[in-house]
Design an enzyme around this catalytic site. Sequence first.
Site, mmCIF file in Angstrom:
data_model
loop_
_atom_site.group_PDB
_atom_site.id
_atom_site.type_symbol
_atom_site.label_atom_id
_atom_site.label_comp_id
_atom_site.label_asym_id
_atom_site.label_seq_id
_atom_site.Cartn_x
_atom_site.Cartn_y
_atom_site.Cartn_z
ATOM 1 N N ASP A 23 -2.489 -8.877 11.349
ATOM 2 C CA ASP A 23 -3.801 -9.291 10.840
ATOM 3 C C ASP A 23 -4.327 -10.549 11.529
ATOM 4 O OD1 ASP A 23 -4.085 -7.219 8.929
ATOM 5 O OD2 ASP A 23 -2.583 -8.212 7.699
ATOM 6 N N HIS A 37 -1.918 -8.961 1.681
ATOM 7 C CA HIS A 37 -1.620 -7.713 2.424
ATOM 8 C C HIS A 37 -2.784 -7.464 3.395
ATOM 9 C CE1 HIS A 37 0.167 -3.933 3.299
ATOM 10 N NE2 HIS A 37 -0.169 -3.228 2.235
ATOM 11 N N HIS A 66 5.660 -12.845 7.284
ATOM 12 C CA HIS A 66 5.841 -11.440 6.901
ATOM 13 C C HIS A 66 7.024 -11.322 5.957
ATOM 14 C CE1 HIS A 66 6.158 -7.055 7.261
ATOM 15 N NE2 HIS A 66 4.876 -7.135 7.619
ATOM 16 N N SER A 111 0.834 -1.211 0.000
ATOM 17 C CA SER A 111 0.000 0.000 0.000
ATOM 18 C C SER A 111 0.866 1.258 0.000
ATOM 19 C CB SER A 111 -0.972 0.003 1.184
ATOM 20 O OG SER A 111 -0.315 -0.272 2.389
HETATM 21 N N1 HAX Z 1 1.262 -20.011 5.353
HETATM 22 C C1 HAX Z 1 1.689 -20.815 4.377
HETATM 23 N N2 HAX Z 1 2.753 -20.573 3.598
HETATM 24 C C2 HAX Z 1 3.437 -19.442 3.844
HETATM 25 C C3 HAX Z 1 3.076 -18.562 4.871
HETATM 26 C C4 HAX Z 1 1.926 -18.869 5.632
HETATM 27 N N3 HAX Z 1 1.464 -18.063 6.580
HETATM 28 N N4 HAX Z 1 3.954 -17.537 4.883
HETATM 29 C C5 HAX Z 1 4.827 -17.758 3.880
HETATM 30 N N5 HAX Z 1 4.509 -18.904 3.242
HETATM 31 C C6 HAX Z 1 5.125 -19.464 2.046
HETATM 32 C C7 HAX Z 1 5.004 -18.486 0.900
HETATM 33 O O1 HAX Z 1 3.721 -18.596 0.286
HETATM 34 C C8 HAX Z 1 6.138 -18.896 0.014
HETATM 35 O O2 HAX Z 1 5.739 -20.062 -0.687
HETATM 36 P P1 HAX Z 1 6.150 -20.299 -2.239
HETATM 37 O O3 HAX Z 1 7.646 -20.160 -2.268
HETATM 38 O O4 HAX Z 1 5.653 -21.662 -2.523
HETATM 39 O O5 HAX Z 1 5.458 -19.225 -3.000
HETATM 40 C C9 HAX Z 1 7.213 -19.296 1.019
HETATM 41 O O6 HAX Z 1 6.517 -19.605 2.230
HETATM 42 C C10 HAX Z 1 8.249 -18.252 1.284
HETATM 43 O O7 HAX Z 1 7.592 -17.093 1.739
HETATM 44 P P2 HAX Z 1 8.361 -16.042 2.659
HETATM 45 O O8 HAX Z 1 9.614 -15.657 1.960
HETATM 46 O O9 HAX Z 1 8.468 -16.554 4.054
HETATM 47 O O10 HAX Z 1 7.321 -14.851 2.704
HETATM 48 P P3 HAX Z 1 7.024 -13.749 1.575
HETATM 49 O O11 HAX Z 1 7.859 -12.573 1.871
HETATM 50 O O12 HAX Z 1 7.085 -14.319 0.220
HETATM 51 O O13 HAX Z 1 5.486 -13.431 1.863
HETATM 52 C C11 HAX Z 1 3.560 -12.990 3.155
HETATM 53 C C12 HAX Z 1 5.070 -12.743 3.005
HETATM 54 C C13 HAX Z 1 3.044 -12.098 4.262
HETATM 55 C C14 HAX Z 1 2.861 -12.631 1.862
HETATM 56 C C15 HAX Z 1 3.345 -14.486 3.525
HETATM 57 O O14 HAX Z 1 3.958 -14.777 4.754
HETATM 58 C C16 HAX Z 1 1.876 -14.854 3.570
HETATM 59 O O15 HAX Z 1 1.284 -15.151 2.537
HETATM 60 N N6 HAX Z 1 1.245 -14.844 4.812
HETATM 61 C C17 HAX Z 1 -0.158 -15.111 4.941
HETATM 62 C C18 HAX Z 1 -0.981 -13.883 4.496
HETATM 63 C C19 HAX Z 1 -0.827 -12.758 5.471
HETATM 64 O O16 HAX Z 1 -0.927 -12.924 6.673
HETATM 65 N N7 HAX Z 1 -0.629 -11.539 4.947
HETATM 66 C C20 HAX Z 1 -0.529 -10.323 5.744
HETATM 67 C C21 HAX Z 1 0.898 -9.875 5.926
HETATM 68 C C22 HAX Z 1 1.020 -8.614 6.748
HETATM 69 C C23 HAX Z 1 0.463 -7.459 5.986
HETATM 70 O O17 HAX Z 1 0.959 -7.016 4.978
HETATM 71 N N8 HAX Z 1 -0.626 -6.956 6.449
HETATM 72 O O18 HAX Z 1 -1.257 -6.019 5.790
#
Ligand code: HAX
Length: 425
Positions: free
Chosen positions: A364, A263, A309, A233
């Site tokens: 969240d 997000h 995260h 954002s």
């Molecule tokens: N559950 C399952 N798998 C997860 C995970 C979770 N909570 N968190 C990370 N992973 C996975 C990713 O999907 C990624 O898988 P692929 O390589 O197969 O695509 C892998 O682990 C590596 O991810 P990462 O490097 O640890 O994390 P990223 O920086 O790529 O992503 C995210 C960060 C927040 C998007 C991710 O942790 C996620 O999807 N979490 C769940 C959704 C969530 O809670 N989002 C809110 C985040 C906070 C925010 O911005 N709030 O607004």
Amino acid sequence: MALIHDKLEQVLPKYHENVKNFGKTHGEAVIGQITVGAVLGGQRGMLSLLCDTSLVPADKGLIIRGIPLEQLCDKLPEEVFWLLLTGELPSKAELADLQKDLEARRAIPDNVWKTLDSLPKDTHPMAAFSILIMALERESVFRKRYDEGMKKDDYWHAMLEDSLNLVARVPDLAAAIYRWRYDLGPRIAPKPGLDWAANYAYMMGIPDPDGGFTRLMRLYMTLHTDHEGGNVSAHTSHCVASALSDPYYSVAAGLNGLAGPLHGLANQEVLQWLLDVLEKFGGNPSDAELDKFAHDTLTSGRVIPGYGHAVLRVVDPRFIAFLNFGKKECPNAPVFKLAEQVFNVVPEILKGIQKIKDPWPNVDSISGPRLYHYGVTQTRYYTVLFGVSRAMGLVAQMVMSRAWNEPIERPKSITLDGLKKAAGA
Ligand code: HAX
């Protein structure tokens, strides 16, 4: 003239000088490397944005203008807004002046309400929020003054005008969307004299006999204002504003990014996930049942919402602030107890998955259960609350960028063949 303007007159020209001089003397200094992994990995870790409103160290979490979030939890969101903009917490008189100023700016033109009434009822509340902010764009002071030939050094003044107008009005828009979307009756007019978050709570019309919902809203709005410059954002909003699009365009763009499930929409997804658990087990499950449910989510190819995260590698301090609030205010609410239980069970599962870099809860994972407890049960609305607060951080970042005349953003892209050549593959 409001005190916030006077204060920024003192602070921002110095900031501009500071950035300008530093750029002159150190423009060629190397501060990092760009790897192929970073280009293919969502630019993780690439230092490429200047943001002075806040910082998120991986091992600490949010720090706003040098003050760790833990020390700001008892502040009103207006105080944090002042802090974001100026680098200092306001005095009592400054806070009162900002509140008075915001109150004077909150009238919403009729065309905005007509726009809301014209939307189909199944419009997602975040889409409605973004549309209403765009409906306000015709009020933009920045665009009007730009068309009149405003000087570059005056840009931030006009940005500030729009920013204050927008921050004053977003709670009214958001509360109106809530009442409209869920057929809760006519809009409730703001009550003079209430603080910004209390008024938002009041306009939503949630019964609040002991003031708990109002206290939650103050905390909620304080915790979500800003999270440095690189999240979707903030970065989107920043990029759009760098083209000198006014704050209405730029904030709407940022909120459209916030509406993504990875997000800000994660708060909606979390609550739904928790409700699914409660439904499946007819109440709070055992740890073993919860463990199995989480594993099933992962094997079905979904993420556990609210965990992980892109930057943080510790429990999000915003999570802890909500946890403490819940322990004090509603320790026995089933959905709160479940969120606490998930915190005990899920990180252990995620730690066992090598690719996941952060097994800990983010904000969240716990904001929704608080809202649900107080009667905001419409999960699709949750990200709007996040957006109301985040608008403060987005506009604060924008005002600062205009103050140092940041140029239009234009990173260079590369083709896959070009990338392979650059990597010597
Ligand atoms: N559950 C399952 N798998 C997860 C995970 C979770 N909570 N968190 C990370 N992973 C996975 C990713 O999907 C990624 O898988 P692929 O390589 O197969 O695509 C892998 O682990 C590596 O991810 P990462 O490097 O640890 O994390 P990223 O920086 O790529 O992503 C995210 C960060 C927040 C998007 C991710 O942790 C996620 O999807 N979490 C769940 C959704 C969530 O809670 N989002 C809110 C985040 C906070 C925010 O911005 N709030 O607004």
